[in-house]
Design an enzyme around this catalytic site. Structure first.
Site, short mmCIF file in Angstrom:
data_model
loop_
_atom_site.label_atom_id
_atom_site.label_comp_id
_atom_site.label_asym_id
_atom_site.label_seq_id
_atom_site.Cartn_x
_atom_site.Cartn_y
_atom_site.Cartn_z
N ASP A 16 100.61 48.55 76.18
CA ASP A 16 101.40 48.67 74.95
C ASP A 16 101.64 50.12 74.55
OD1 ASP A 16 101.30 45.86 74.73
OD2 ASP A 16 99.34 46.01 73.77
N LYS A 19 105.84 51.90 77.39
CA LYS A 19 106.42 52.23 78.70
C LYS A 19 107.90 51.88 78.77
CE LYS A 19 103.28 49.70 80.75
NZ LYS A 19 102.14 49.61 79.84
N GLY A 43 104.88 42.72 78.12
CA GLY A 43 106.04 42.56 77.25
C GLY A 43 106.59 43.93 76.95
N HIS A 44 107.55 44.36 77.73
CA HIS A 44 108.13 45.69 77.54
C HIS A 44 109.35 45.60 76.64
CE1 HIS A 44 106.21 47.05 81.58
NE2 HIS A 44 105.33 46.82 80.63
N THR A 132 96.46 36.32 77.33
CA THR A 132 97.78 36.00 76.80
C THR A 132 98.12 34.52 77.04
OG1 THR A 132 98.81 36.63 78.89
CG2 THR A 132 98.63 38.35 77.20
N GLN A 225 100.40 46.47 81.69
CA GLN A 225 99.07 46.54 81.09
C GLN A 225 98.63 48.01 81.07
OE1 GLN A 225 99.49 43.75 83.61
NE2 GLN A 225 100.31 42.87 81.75
P1 IMP Z 1 95.62 38.23 80.65
O1 IMP Z 1 96.25 39.36 81.37
O2 IMP Z 1 96.60 37.32 79.97
O3 IMP Z 1 94.64 37.50 81.49
O4 IMP Z 1 94.76 38.86 79.43
C1 IMP Z 1 93.59 39.65 79.67
C2 IMP Z 1 93.47 40.76 78.63
O5 IMP Z 1 94.49 41.73 78.85
C3 IMP Z 1 93.63 40.30 77.18
O6 IMP Z 1 92.80 41.10 76.36
C4 IMP Z 1 95.10 40.61 76.89
O7 IMP Z 1 95.32 40.81 75.50
C5 IMP Z 1 95.27 41.89 77.68
N1 IMP Z 1 96.67 42.11 78.10
C6 IMP Z 1 97.34 41.48 79.08
N2 IMP Z 1 98.58 41.97 79.20
C7 IMP Z 1 98.70 42.94 78.29
C8 IMP Z 1 99.76 43.86 77.95
O8 IMP Z 1 100.85 43.87 78.54
N3 IMP Z 1 99.49 44.73 76.96
C9 IMP Z 1 98.28 44.78 76.34
N4 IMP Z 1 97.28 43.96 76.61
C10 IMP Z 1 97.47 43.05 77.59
#
Ligand code: IMP
Length: 423
Positions: A16, A19, A43-44, A132, A225
């Site tokens: 976040d 980017k 989510g860009h 997510t 991420q």
């Molecule tokens: P997952 O990737 O959905 O398995 O989530 C694992 C962790 O990564 C959680 O704490 C999410 O909130 C975090 N996370 C996953 N994708 C993003 C992103 O694009 N931005 C920020 N945090 C993320």
């Protein structure tokens, strides 16, 4: 940007970092933009020609008509969500089908992977990762277990392969006593998405990239991420399931380490984190609320409140070393415009121990801060570094000295025009 090289643009804290906006400013310089890790958990947010788009799986180079965009082998893709995202872009007039190439080696997120994601989270009780819910963990787990389906699988005998994997998932869910779910409608859209994906070039993207690099083309690898969510180097187990660091560019695109050129590390002038897990700089007070409110720090995918705090030099130094960051990009500086003082976390402390190195177990550490004067000036209208107020310039100098890396771009607002180069 060098010809025949892959530059990487990476979020180097918890994701976040903004980017989307930077990639969008960078893409005109590159021939190819490629995603190498993650999936619709990203989510860009991009504002293009006054319209707001949230890209999840599709690379941000898609707005630039001449560019080839690649979803690499290191990614995971949910056909239904991909279809929704792509159709929105097509409806807005962007031609995708000839320019968006998907690796046959990328792995498929099934509707039942999403149910498994929820089931595993529910089973974890208070140790939830706060995912997510997009099925990321279960899909990457199956990739490692060698039981997953890849994009290339949709081209042959897919119904059988799908039915077999789905039934395996149903059995696991039964064993977990997680049976109260209904994927009928989701599955219908998902299967429609699978058919829709067939109208895109499903290719050996790594070979395509080898040829392009040999021909002197330039590639931008767009991270998703952030470093502290990396499966190996992040705050495990509170991480995502892919390799979000620069090493992941090589495995997630099939390019060699010596093909990598510049590594741009993006961070915000402060810190945020979504989901659970250690976050020593988290502010639980009015200052944290103020940063969230001014910075509009709510998740692009889930809408959750982002946890907010001051900039974390322990995490940044670690990330710079892990990734080999050559240039830093500081986003959302303007969010701190009204603060009297700005703090920077320079170390962590716990039980009388103070460390400047990222500890193995980041749980329970407190931040040690240094304080700097705020600039108390509206940065949003500035267009060049020589207009920076002294206190803001001092903050940049302070960070550069501590991080031993140049900050070459500073963002002072959401618009493309509010991006100031210091190179
Ligand atoms: P997952 O990737 O959905 O398995 O989530 C694992 C962790 O990564 C959680 O704490 C999410 O909130 C975090 N996370 C996953 N994708 C993003 C992103 O694009 N931005 C920020 N945090 C993320």
């Amino acid at each position: 940007m060098a010809k025949g090289k892959v530059d990487a643009l990476l979020g180097i804290v918890f994701g976040d970092e903004g980017k989307g906006k930077v990639v969008d400013c960078f893409t005109p310089k590159y021939d190819i933009v490629a995603r190498f890790a993650g999936g619709p958990n990203a989510g860009h947010t991009i504002i293009f020609e006054g319209k707001k788009f949230v890209l999840r799986s599709i690379p941000s180079g898609i707005f630039d008509e001449g560019k080839v965009n690649i979803i690499g082998n290191g990614c995971v893709i949910a056909p239904d969500l991909f279809m929704a995202e792509a159709k929105e872009l097509e409806a807005a007039g962007y031609d995708l089908k000839s320019r968006l190439h998907i690796s046959k080696r990328a792995h498929l997120i099934l509707p039942t992977h999403r149910v498994l994601d929820r089931a595993y989270e529910a089973a974890k009780g208070k140790n939830k990762v706060g995912t997510t819910g997009k099925g990321i963990g279960p899909t990457y787990s199956e990739k490692a277990a060698r039981t997953s389906l890849r994009v290339g699988d949709i081209l042959e005998n897919f119904s059988e392969k799908y039915a077999a994997l789905k039934s395996r998932h149903e059995q696991i869910l039964k064993d977990l006593h997680y049976t109260d779910y209904d994927i009928t409608e989701e599955e219908r859209l998902w299967l429609e998405g699978v058919e829709y994906m067939k109208s895109f070039p499903l290719t050996d993207t790594e070979i395509e990239l080898h040829k392009a690099l040999k021909a002197g083309k330039s590639v931008l690898a767009e991270g998703a991420q952030g470093t502290m969510l990396d499966i190996d180097h992040g705050t495990y187990p509170f991480v995502s399931s892919s390799s979000t660091c620069s090493g992941g560019v090589c495995t997630g695109l099939g390019v060699a380490p010596n093909a990598i050129g510049e590594i741009f590390g993006i961070f915000k002038a402060y810190s945020t984190r979504v989901g659970s897990g250690p976050f020593p700089v988290e502010l639980f007070d009015e200052t944290g609320d103020k940063i969230r409110e001014i910075g509009n720090e709510y998740g692009a995918v889930t809408g959750r409140n982002r946890r907010c705090g001051w900039v974390d030099l322990v995490a940044l130094k670690y990330a710079i070393a892990l990734n080999g960051v050559t240039q830093l990009i500081m986003m959302k500086s303007d969010v701190l415009d009204t603060f009297d003082t700005i703090k920077a976390c320079v170390a962590y402390k716990k039980d009388g121990v103070v460390t400047e190195d990222m500890p193995y177990d980041t749980e329970g550490w407190e931040a040690v801060y240094e304080e700097l004067p705020g600039w108390k000036t509206d940065l949003t209208g500035l267009t060049s570094p020589d207009q920076f107020p002294k206190a803001f310039q001092d903050y940049i100098d302070y960070l550069e000295k501590a991080l031993e890396t140049p900050i070459t771009i500073v963002s002072v607002g959401p618009d493309r025009a509010q991006t100031i180069s210091r190179a």
